[in-house]
Design a protein around this motif. Structure first.
Motif, PDB file in Angstrom:
ATOM      1  N   ASN A  19       0.839  -1.194   0.000  1.00  0.00           N
ATOM      2  CA  ASN A  19       0.000   0.000   0.000  1.00  0.00           C
ATOM      3  C   ASN A  19       0.874   1.244   0.000  1.00  0.00           C
ATOM      4  O   ASN A  19       2.066   1.179   0.266  1.00  0.00           O
ATOM      5  CB  ASN A  19      -0.912   0.005   1.231  1.00  0.00           C
ATOM      6  CG  ASN A  19      -0.123   0.227   2.504  1.00  0.00           C
ATOM      7  OD1 ASN A  19      -0.023   1.344   2.996  1.00  0.00           O
ATOM      8  ND2 ASN A  19       0.482  -0.828   3.036  1.00  0.00           N
ATOM      9  N   GLN A  20       0.251   2.376  -0.291  1.00  0.00           N
ATOM     10  CA  GLN A  20       0.932   3.664  -0.282  1.00  0.00           C
ATOM     11  C   GLN A  20       0.784   4.387   1.055  1.00  0.00           C
ATOM     12  O   GLN A  20       1.580   5.248   1.414  1.00  0.00           O
ATOM     13  CB  GLN A  20       0.353   4.568  -1.387  1.00  0.00           C
ATOM     14  CG  GLN A  20       0.561   4.045  -2.795  1.00  0.00           C
ATOM     15  CD  GLN A  20       1.991   4.202  -3.255  1.00  0.00           C
ATOM     16  OE1 GLN A  20       2.545   5.283  -3.249  1.00  0.00           O
ATOM     17  NE2 GLN A  20       2.601   3.090  -3.645  1.00  0.00           N
ATOM     18  N   GLY A  21      -0.275   4.037   1.794  1.00  0.00           N
ATOM     19  CA  GLY A  21      -0.645   4.809   2.980  1.00  0.00           C
ATOM     20  C   GLY A  21       0.412   4.835   4.065  1.00  0.00           C
ATOM     21  O   GLY A  21       0.682   5.878   4.665  1.00  0.00           O
ATOM     22  N   LEU A  22       1.039   3.686   4.326  1.00  0.00           N
ATOM     23  CA  LEU A  22       2.010   3.615   5.416  1.00  0.00           C
ATOM     24  C   LEU A  22       3.210   4.518   5.134  1.00  0.00           C
ATOM     25  O   LEU A  22       3.692   5.212   6.027  1.00  0.00           O
ATOM     26  CB  LEU A  22       2.459   2.167   5.623  1.00  0.00           C
ATOM     27  CG  LEU A  22       3.126   1.893   6.965  1.00  0.00           C
ATOM     28  CD1 LEU A  22       2.137   2.043   8.117  1.00  0.00           C
ATOM     29  CD2 LEU A  22       3.759   0.517   6.987  1.00  0.00           C
ATOM     30  N   ARG A  23       3.687   4.495   3.877  1.00  0.00           N
ATOM     31  CA  ARG A  23       4.806   5.363   3.518  1.00  0.00           C
ATOM     32  C   ARG A  23       4.433   6.835   3.698  1.00  0.00           C
ATOM     33  O   ARG A  23       5.229   7.643   4.189  1.00  0.00           O
ATOM     34  CB  ARG A  23       5.226   5.101   2.068  1.00  0.00           C
ATOM     35  CG  ARG A  23       6.396   5.947   1.617  1.00  0.00           C
ATOM     36  CD  ARG A  23       6.691   5.751   0.140  1.00  0.00           C
ATOM     37  NE  ARG A  23       5.526   5.994  -0.681  1.00  0.00           N
ATOM     38  CZ  ARG A  23       5.070   7.222  -0.962  1.00  0.00           C
ATOM     39  NH1 ARG A  23       5.662   8.283  -0.465  1.00  0.00           N
ATOM     40  NH2 ARG A  23       4.018   7.362  -1.729  1.00  0.00           N
ATOM     41  N   CYS A  24       3.207   7.193   3.310  1.00  0.00           N
ATOM     42  CA  CYS A  24       2.761   8.577   3.454  1.00  0.00           C
ATOM     43  C   CYS A  24       2.678   8.995   4.928  1.00  0.00           C
ATOM     44  O   CYS A  24       3.059  10.116   5.277  1.00  0.00           O
ATOM     45  CB  CYS A  24       1.404   8.764   2.778  1.00  0.00           C
ATOM     46  SG  CYS A  24       1.452   8.616   0.983  1.00  0.00           S
ATOM     47  N   ILE A  25       2.189   8.093   5.786  1.00  0.00           N
ATOM     48  CA  ILE A  25       2.146   8.387   7.223  1.00  0.00           C
ATOM     49  C   ILE A  25       3.558   8.633   7.740  1.00  0.00           C
ATOM     50  O   ILE A  25       3.823   9.595   8.467  1.00  0.00           O
ATOM     51  CB  ILE A  25       1.475   7.232   7.998  1.00  0.00           C
ATOM     52  CG1 ILE A  25      -0.004   7.117   7.640  1.00  0.00           C
ATOM     53  CG2 ILE A  25       1.632   7.432   9.522  1.00  0.00           C
ATOM     54  CD1 ILE A  25      -0.684   5.862   8.174  1.00  0.00           C
ATOM     55  N   ILE A  56       1.938   9.355  21.336  1.00  0.00           N
ATOM     56  CA  ILE A  56       1.073   9.552  20.173  1.00  0.00           C
ATOM     57  C   ILE A  56       0.986   8.236  19.417  1.00  0.00           C
ATOM     58  O   ILE A  56       1.988   7.531  19.247  1.00  0.00           O
ATOM     59  CB  ILE A  56       1.647  10.653  19.241  1.00  0.00           C
ATOM     60  CG1 ILE A  56       1.893  11.956  20.017  1.00  0.00           C
ATOM     61  CG2 ILE A  56       0.723  10.901  18.056  1.00  0.00           C
ATOM     62  CD1 ILE A  56       2.732  12.980  19.254  1.00  0.00           C
ATOM     63  N   TYR A  57      -0.226   7.911  18.936  1.00  0.00           N
ATOM     64  CA  TYR A  57      -0.456   6.694  18.154  1.00  0.00           C
ATOM     65  C   TYR A  57      -1.202   7.079  16.877  1.00  0.00           C
ATOM     66  O   TYR A  57      -2.170   7.844  16.925  1.00  0.00           O
ATOM     67  CB  TYR A  57      -1.308   5.691  18.935  1.00  0.00           C
ATOM     68  CG  TYR A  57      -0.715   5.220  20.240  1.00  0.00           C
ATOM     69  CD1 TYR A  57      -0.165   3.943  20.361  1.00  0.00           C
ATOM     70  CD2 TYR A  57      -0.695   6.040  21.365  1.00  0.00           C
ATOM     71  CE1 TYR A  57       0.380   3.492  21.561  1.00  0.00           C
ATOM     72  CE2 TYR A  57      -0.146   5.619  22.570  1.00  0.00           C
ATOM     73  CZ  TYR A  57       0.390   4.340  22.665  1.00  0.00           C
ATOM     74  OH  TYR A  57       0.936   3.915  23.859  1.00  0.00           O
ATOM     75  N   ILE A  58      -0.746   6.545  15.745  1.00  0.00           N
ATOM     76  CA  ILE A  58      -1.481   6.704  14.484  1.00  0.00           C
ATOM     77  C   ILE A  58      -1.769   5.306  13.959  1.00  0.00           C
ATOM     78  O   ILE A  58      -0.844   4.527  13.689  1.00  0.00           O
ATOM     79  CB  ILE A  58      -0.674   7.517  13.454  1.00  0.00           C
ATOM     80  CG1 ILE A  58      -0.406   8.933  13.983  1.00  0.00           C
ATOM     81  CG2 ILE A  58      -1.437   7.589  12.124  1.00  0.00           C
ATOM     82  CD1 ILE A  58       0.514   9.766  13.102  1.00  0.00           C
ATOM     83  N   SER A  59      -3.042   4.977  13.832  1.00  0.00           N
ATOM     84  CA  SER A  59      -3.477   3.639  13.424  1.00  0.00           C
ATOM     85  C   SER A  59      -3.966   3.703  11.981  1.00  0.00           C
ATOM     86  O   SER A  59      -4.894   4.456  11.664  1.00  0.00           O
ATOM     87  CB  SER A  59      -4.580   3.155  14.374  1.00  0.00           C
ATOM     88  OG  SER A  59      -4.817   1.779  14.228  1.00  0.00           O
ATOM     89  N   SER A  60      -3.367   2.921  11.099  1.00  0.00           N
ATOM     90  CA  SER A  60      -3.528   3.096   9.652  1.00  0.00           C
ATOM     91  C   SER A  60      -4.822   2.483   9.115  1.00  0.00           C
ATOM     92  O   SER A  60      -5.551   1.784   9.809  1.00  0.00           O
ATOM     93  CB  SER A  60      -2.343   2.460   8.927  1.00  0.00           C
ATOM     94  OG  SER A  60      -2.521   1.048   8.813  1.00  0.00           O
ATOM     95  N   GLY A  61      -5.019   2.721   7.826  1.00  0.00           N
ATOM     96  CA  GLY A  61      -6.057   2.023   7.085  1.00  0.00           C
ATOM     97  C   GLY A  61      -5.607   0.602   6.781  1.00  0.00           C
ATOM     98  O   GLY A  61      -4.530   0.171   7.191  1.00  0.00           O
TER      99      GLY A  61
END
Length: 272
Positions: A19-25, A56-61
């Motif tokens: 996926n692209q999302g993790l790299r963007c995060i 801080i936590y960021i939980s992905s799609g």
């Protein structure tokens, strides 16, 4: 004296699907490298769950059903409950959490905020998102237009909000999907503030226009979109990618605002 960096956990919910999302995060988080040190946890594929020591936590799609009862689910939800309980205690340092798409659906289901249902058709593209009155005043949307544009990619949705449950948790609806005058379908909830520290979006605020354009310009990816959604949808998406008032503005606003606010709040002394 070297100042200690805040700790940020990125919860990878992609189940090892490319996926692209993790790299963007990661790219957004890395813009805060002077203040934040991060680590990635592969939650669904490897069962990696951080402890409650992060700030801080960021939980992905991620793909698949948000109702999936995988082995990761209970430890993940227990972590979120622990963080929620810490935030309810007046004496402890607050924990800030952002939920994206799949994670948003999972936590909305956990809090029983409404019905998590499969969509009739996949929602895909760069689509309008409408702010509610509460959304207009929320820090993560400050500087965005109304409606604003965001990358939407989902087979599931949160509908039929249980407003009494929202009220009990102190949660508010921040945005709704585009108005569709030609179909009698309930509008999905696109963002929720669960508390001062917990917030999430059904869409992908991390989507970054340059990499998206190069990714969807590749012939095999272009073909997948056209075969699934038609050439008109593909052309609309590619036309909107370049517009600085669309996803570029969303990319530069929502997650950076969340992270900066979390940094500011964590650095404030805890009131005893």
């Amino acid at each position: 004296m070297k100042k200690e960096k805040l700790k940020l956990a990125i919860l990878d919910m992609n189940n090892d699907v490319p996926n692209q999302g993790l790299r963007c995060i990661k790219e957004i988080v890395e813009t805060f490298h002077e203040e934040v040190a991060y680590r990635i946890f592969n939650v669904r594929a490897k069962g990696e769950i951080p402890d409650a020591s992060y700030d801080i936590y960021i939980s992905s799609g991620g793909p698949g059903s948000p109702l999936d009862e995988g082995e990761w689910r209970q430890p993940y939800l227990q972590l979120m409950q622990n963080l929620w309980d810490i935030n309810k205690a007046d004496t402890e340092q607050k924990k800030h959490v952002f939920f994206i798409c799949y994670s948003f659906q999972v936590i909305c289901n956990y809090f029983e905020l409404g019905e998590i249902k499969p969509r009739r058709n996949t929602s895909f593209g760069i689509l309008k998102v409408h702010q509610t009155k509460k959304g207009h005043n929320d820090l993560i949307f400050k500087g965005l237009n109304d409606p604003f544009y965001a990358v939407d990619s989902r087979d599931w949705q949160l509908i039929q909000p249980k407003l009494t449950v929202f009220k009990r948790h102190g949660a508010t609806i921040l945005s709704l999907e585009k108005i569709r005058t030609h179909v009698e379908l309930e509008r999905a909830i696109m963002a929720v503030r669960f508390s001062e520290e917990f917030v999430g979006t059904q869409f992908h605020p991390e989507a970054e226009p340059v990499s998206m354009e190069s990714y969807f310009s590749l012939e095999e990816n272009k073909k997948v979109v056209i075969d699934s959604f038609g050439e008109k949808k593909y052309n609309e998406m590619m036309n909107r990618i370049d517009d600085p008032e669309k996803i570029e503005l969303t990319y530069n606003t929502i997650l950076p605002s969340f992270i900066q606010n979390a940094i500011d709040k964590v650095k404030q002394p805890v009131m005893s």
